[in-house]
Motif scaffolding. Structure first.
Motif, short mmCIF file in Angstrom:
data_model
loop_
_atom_site.label_atom_id
_atom_site.label_comp_id
_atom_site.label_asym_id
_atom_site.label_seq_id
_atom_site.Cartn_x
_atom_site.Cartn_y
_atom_site.Cartn_z
N ARG A 176 9.94 -1.06 5.26
CA ARG A 176 8.91 -1.81 4.55
C ARG A 176 7.71 -1.98 5.47
O ARG A 176 7.84 -1.86 6.70
CB ARG A 176 9.43 -3.19 4.14
CG ARG A 176 10.53 -3.16 3.11
CD ARG A 176 10.79 -4.50 2.47
NE ARG A 176 11.33 -5.51 3.35
CZ ARG A 176 12.22 -6.42 2.98
NH1 ARG A 176 12.71 -6.42 1.75
NH2 ARG A 176 12.65 -7.35 3.82
N LYS A 177 6.58 -2.27 4.90
CA LYS A 177 5.43 -2.65 5.70
C LYS A 177 5.69 -4.03 6.29
O LYS A 177 6.38 -4.87 5.68
CB LYS A 177 4.16 -2.68 4.84
CG LYS A 177 3.81 -1.33 4.21
CD LYS A 177 3.52 -0.27 5.27
CE LYS A 177 3.23 1.09 4.68
NZ LYS A 177 1.95 1.13 3.96
N ASP A 190 -0.68 -7.17 4.90
CA ASP A 190 0.29 -6.09 5.06
C ASP A 190 -0.18 -5.15 6.16
O ASP A 190 -1.38 -4.83 6.26
CB ASP A 190 0.41 -5.25 3.78
CG ASP A 190 0.95 -6.02 2.60
OD1 ASP A 190 1.33 -7.20 2.76
OD2 ASP A 190 0.96 -5.44 1.49
N TRP A 238 4.31 1.40 8.79
CA TRP A 238 5.61 0.80 8.49
C TRP A 238 5.99 -0.15 9.62
O TRP A 238 5.55 0.04 10.76
CB TRP A 238 6.67 1.89 8.33
CG TRP A 238 6.40 2.80 7.17
CD1 TRP A 238 5.94 4.08 7.23
CD2 TRP A 238 6.58 2.50 5.79
NE1 TRP A 238 5.81 4.61 5.97
CE2 TRP A 238 6.20 3.66 5.06
CE3 TRP A 238 7.02 1.39 5.09
CZ2 TRP A 238 6.25 3.72 3.67
CZ3 TRP A 238 7.08 1.44 3.69
CH2 TRP A 238 6.70 2.59 3.01
N ASP A 266 8.74 -6.69 8.96
CA ASP A 266 9.32 -6.08 7.77
C ASP A 266 10.60 -6.79 7.35
O ASP A 266 11.16 -6.50 6.29
CB ASP A 266 9.57 -4.58 7.97
CG ASP A 266 10.55 -4.28 9.10
OD1 ASP A 266 11.23 -5.20 9.60
OD2 ASP A 266 10.64 -3.10 9.49
N THR A 313 12.02 0.29 -3.19
CA THR A 313 10.62 0.65 -3.39
C THR A 313 9.85 -0.49 -4.04
O THR A 313 10.27 -1.03 -5.07
CB THR A 313 10.53 1.91 -4.27
OG1 THR A 313 11.31 2.94 -3.68
CG2 THR A 313 9.09 2.37 -4.38
N ASN A 314 8.71 -0.82 -3.45
CA ASN A 314 7.86 -1.90 -3.95
C ASN A 314 6.81 -1.31 -4.88
O ASN A 314 5.87 -0.66 -4.45
CB ASN A 314 7.19 -2.62 -2.77
CG ASN A 314 6.26 -3.72 -3.22
OD1 ASN A 314 6.20 -4.07 -4.40
ND2 ASN A 314 5.53 -4.29 -2.28
N ARG A 362 9.45 -10.42 -1.02
CA ARG A 362 10.08 -9.24 -0.40
C ARG A 362 11.51 -9.00 -0.85
O ARG A 362 11.99 -7.87 -0.81
CB ARG A 362 10.05 -9.37 1.12
CG ARG A 362 10.87 -10.53 1.67
CD ARG A 362 10.57 -10.78 3.14
NE ARG A 362 11.38 -11.86 3.71
CZ ARG A 362 11.08 -13.14 3.60
NH1 ARG A 362 10.00 -13.52 2.93
NH2 ARG A 362 11.86 -14.06 4.15
N TRP A 407 11.91 -6.81 -4.80
CA TRP A 407 11.39 -5.49 -5.13
C TRP A 407 12.51 -4.50 -5.43
O TRP A 407 13.67 -4.71 -5.07
CB TRP A 407 10.54 -4.95 -3.98
CG TRP A 407 9.37 -5.80 -3.61
CD1 TRP A 407 8.62 -6.56 -4.45
CD2 TRP A 407 8.84 -5.98 -2.30
NE1 TRP A 407 7.63 -7.20 -3.74
CE2 TRP A 407 7.74 -6.87 -2.42
CE3 TRP A 407 9.16 -5.49 -1.04
CZ2 TRP A 407 6.98 -7.27 -1.33
CZ3 TRP A 407 8.40 -5.87 0.05
CH2 TRP A 407 7.32 -6.75 -0.10
#
Length: 815
Positions: A307-308, A324, A328, A416, A516-517, A530, A533
């Motif tokens: 994730r970011k 954000d 990554w 993340d 996946t967001n 978070r 998602w």
């Protein structure tokens, strides 16, 4: 969008039987496959149940008065287990919800019941797994230590089992042994045999046994081989010189009706396995049996366990600033820090400074020294700064205008928030399948088994591993297994959703979806969302989906049944679509948990009106039931577990609507007989229970392969007969057809020769069996039957010149 088959029951079977009557097939009736066309407005509304980041979920009962309320509950997008029980005239279902989601459901008028499974239970399962692995490691270390500096009579190898058994005229020796260096050294061990009592060791030949490694831990060496004489003693000399000798024991034969036969090897799993471990396991199995198995990397890599790095500053929506990282988290995002400071004086401008990966925002102040910078202004300043905008993207909170004044904040590292060890890859993840069979070129009938579409379901992947082991370990000495691998092309994908699977093991055991967001920055894309998602991979397929107006999937990017932005938007789903498109695959099993259900299509309906996806024909339904009976009998053989008739049947009959599920895609789009296991009664049961569930459902999966093999070699034509009984209507009689196996019946009432375009004998209704025809007494009925393998009764050729179809007059029998 839905795809229609070529003609009713003839999608795979009659097509084969009617190769010489292509014209008749092309114009065949599609009554049972007719496509319902609900309005898209029937799709589930965009509902946010309010999952709060960091909240842990539990499995909790929801008590419902009727199925209409069940449909209303499904429409909220709530994450449901597969339990639907009738208790005291009420439906009791299991929802996987956080405390805040529970409060939202209560406010919507739903009644919550008992708590079934808590995060503490999941932690206990993980602790149990780690303790099991640690125990194996400790045992290895103890054995290795005891062998170090051994005396002349000691050995670094010991024989655990030496079992001789017969299978028909075949004699087999199975050996298990442990070597002190087995944890690190990959050598095989050589077993020397005598040729009977009083003979020299070595006179009976040799065989090799190889390492059994589970979850990265060496357990022992094992292997079986055919022998020409019953050995009395065996000897193993380790690569380091240790010697062990053991007497061979007679293995008690299993009952003659047991399809596994004497000496059948099974029980190859010892703990839960992460997706990384699952893939390592099938790679090791394939490497050990290169003539019978290979690893196939599927064409689409996942988004990855990544994730970011993110943060949200502020407590009120109007004054929050969301940030954000561009990189990554594992690629540098987690090293970025942001500090928001009070300027400490009057009349100061808003400014942004960057030192390395540290970003400092100095807020503006008025003439009195009070901070004046709004969230919108801070966002604009960050995005306008060349240094900061090269590291991060800032935005106001969930589409707010950001008019609130931003408060100072201490230096905060973006994160993340992922906790898996470095051994779990953060890159886009390959998805692997093991392909098993002597002929892996598409020339043999294909069977597909796949698991872990839903991340938290830890037992189903074990069923696939256990089954792959059984197939390959028993090939040499079990003729039944050999027949399967010589004649089938078997694909097994143990984890369709590795990203979600890793997340369920290391971050949130209730994770259902991938990672996946798809939320927009104006929605729930920030750090505080978070844990919400991901796409439900079993709602993202092409047939009878939310996008077609069917129920049981959500448009909300934070719903646990989120169907994604479009059909097949996810790489996990594209991979399964690719697998199903193999033209030789005609049977499939999707392994899920939990609920002890056994189901097939249709899996979706539209509301209101409960408009179902097309139901199987009577013949197709009969075949599903007859094959299911075999499979469920094999499951029961392990510990007498019976999957009840109430939990067997089409998904939408026995459970609830699941728009866009994989079973419907396989059945409607690819003409594959596709079943769905719902293994056990919880997602992560205690290991003793998980082990039993693995053993029994592996029995069932192997039986599916036997069903497929019997289908492929079926050359026996069905038999049918006409039954006539009185009708309450004067001058009429009631007529039914009976067949000796699941078979379609095509008939005419106008004396014409029946073809595949003739009327197809149908079902009386949902789970009701065959229809009853009412015709005038004395009517001539012509018909033929065709079974699931395409065999036509009496070798009749529909549309040809022969007239050897069945014929009879509808006359009451004389008594």
């Amino acid at each position: 969008m839905p795809h229609l088959g070529t003609n009713g029951f003839t999608r795979r079977n009659v097509l084969a039987a009617a190769a010489g009557a292509a014209g008749a097939v092309a114009t065949g009736a599609l009554v049972s496959r007719s496509e319902a066309a609900p309005n898209d407005s029937a799709a589930a509304p965009d509902i946010d149940l309010g999952h709060v980041a960091g909240e842990q979920s539990s499995v909790i009962e929801v008590v419902l008065p009727d199925r209409d309320e069940l449909d209303r509950l499904v429409a909220t997008g709530v994450d449901l287990d597969h339990q639907v029980n009738l208790v005291d005239d009420r439906l009791v279902v299991h929802a996987v919800i956080s405390p805040n989601e529970g409060a939202t459901l209560t406010a919507m008028g739903f009644t919550l019941g008992n708590v079934i499974y808590t995060p503490a239970d999941a932690k206990a399962r993980l602790a149990e797994r780690e303790a099991t692995i640690a125990g194996h490691v400790a045992a290895n270390e103890e054995f290795s230590a005891s062998a170090t500096g051994r005396t002349a009579t000691a050995s670094d190898v010991k024989i655990i089992r030496a079992d001789y058994y017969t299978q028909g005229t075949t004699m087999v020796l199975s050996v298990e042994a442990k070597w002190a260096q087995g944890q690190t050294a990959t050598d095989t061990l050589t077993v020397e045999r005598d040729s009977g009592k009083g003979t020299a060791i070595g006179s009976g030949g040799t065989q090799t046994i190889s390492r059994f490694v589970d979850a990265g831990v060496y357990l022992y060496h094992r292997g079986a081989a055919q022998v020409t004489a019953r050995p009395d003693y065996i000897r193993i000399t380790s690569p380091t010189g240790g010697i062990a000798v053991a007497k061979v024991k007679e293995w008690l034969p299993t009952p003659g009706h047991d399809p596994e036969g004497p000496g059948y090897q099974k029980d190859f799993i010892t703990s839960y396995l992460t997706p990384t471990e699952l893939y390592d396991r099938i790679k090791a199995i394939a490497a050990e049996h290169p003539k019978l198995a290979e690893i196939v990397e599927l064409p689409y890599k996942t988004n990855g366990y990544r994730r970011k790095a993110q943060a949200v500053f502020g407590s009120a929506s109007a004054s929050r600033v969301a940030v954000d990282s561009l990189a990554w988290g594992h690629e540098g995002g987690n090293s970025i820090a942001i500090e928001i400071v009070d300027p400490g004086g009057a009349g100061r401008p808003l400014s942004v400074s960057v030192t390395g990966t540290d970003i400092q925002v100095t807020l503006a102040s008025d003439t009195a020294g009070a901070v004046t910078s709004t969230a919108a202004e801070v966002v604009a300043a960050l995005n306008a700064s060349p240094g900061a905008s090269g590291l991060i993207q800032a935005y106001t909170y969930r589409g707010n205008t950001g008019a609130g004044v931003v408060a100072p904040a201490a230096r905060t590292l973006l994160t993340d928030d992922l906790t898996a060890p470095a051994s779990v890859s953060r890159e886009p993840h390959p998805v692997y399948a093991i392909r098993i069979g002597k002929h892996r070129n598409g020339s043999k009938l294909g069977v597909l088994a796949y698991a872990q579409e839903h991340a938290r379901e830890w037992v189903p992947p074990l069923v696939t591993i256990e089954t792959a082991e059984r197939l390959l370990r028993n090939y040499k000495h079990d003729w039944r297994t050999r027949e399967l691998l010589d004649n089938l092309d078997i694909w097994i994908a143990p984890s369709i959703n590795p990203d979600g699977g890793h997340y369920a093991f290391y971050d949130d055991n209730s994770q259902r979806r991938n990672m996946t967001n798809h939320c927009a920055p104006t929605g729930s894309a920030d750090f505080l969302a978070r844990d919400s998602w991901g796409v439900d991979n079993n709602r993202n397929y092409t047939e009878y989906s939310r996008f077609d107006g069917y129920s049981g999937a959500s448009a909300s990017c934070t719903s646990d049944t989120f169907s994604g932005p479009s059909e097949l938007s996810e790489p996990e789903n594209k991979n399964l679509d690719w697998l199903a498109a193999r033209p030789n695959i005609k049977f499939a099993m999707n392994l899920h948990s939990s609920g002890n259900y056994f189901m097939w299509s249709p899996g979706a309906y539209a509301v209101p009106g409960r408009i179902s996806a097309p139901r199987p024909t009577l013949a197709e339904e009969s075949y599903f039931w007859s094959a299911s009976s075999r499979i469920l009998t094999s499951i029961k053989r392990h510990r007498n577990l019976a999957v009840t008739p109430a939990r067997t049947g089409p998904i939408s009959d026995v459970l609830y609507s699941a728009a866009g599920n994989s079973g419907d895609m396989l059945w409607y789009k690819y003409d594959i007989y596709a079943w769905n296991f719902e293994v056990g009664t919880s997602f992560q049961p205690e290991w003793v229970e998980a082990h039993d569930e693995t053993m029994e459902f592996s029995n069932g999966l192997v039986e599916l392969f036997r069903v497929a093999r019997d289908f492929d070699k079926d050359r026996r034509s069905p038999k049918s007969k006409l039954k006539v009984s009185p009708s309450p209507t004067h001058g009429m009689v009631s007529v039914t057809f009976e067949t000796n196996e699941p078979a379609a019946v095509y008939y005419t009432l106008d004396r014409s020769a029946p073809t595949y375009s003739s009327t197809l004998y149908g079902s009386a209704g949902i789970r009701e069996g065959a229809e009853t025809l009412t015709v005038r007494a004395g009517t001539t009925i012509n018909w033929f039957s065709v079974d699931a393998a395409g065999n036509v009764e009496d070798d009749y050729r529909p549309g040809g010149h022969r007239r050897n179809y069945r014929t009879a007059k509808a006359i009451l029998p004389r008594h």
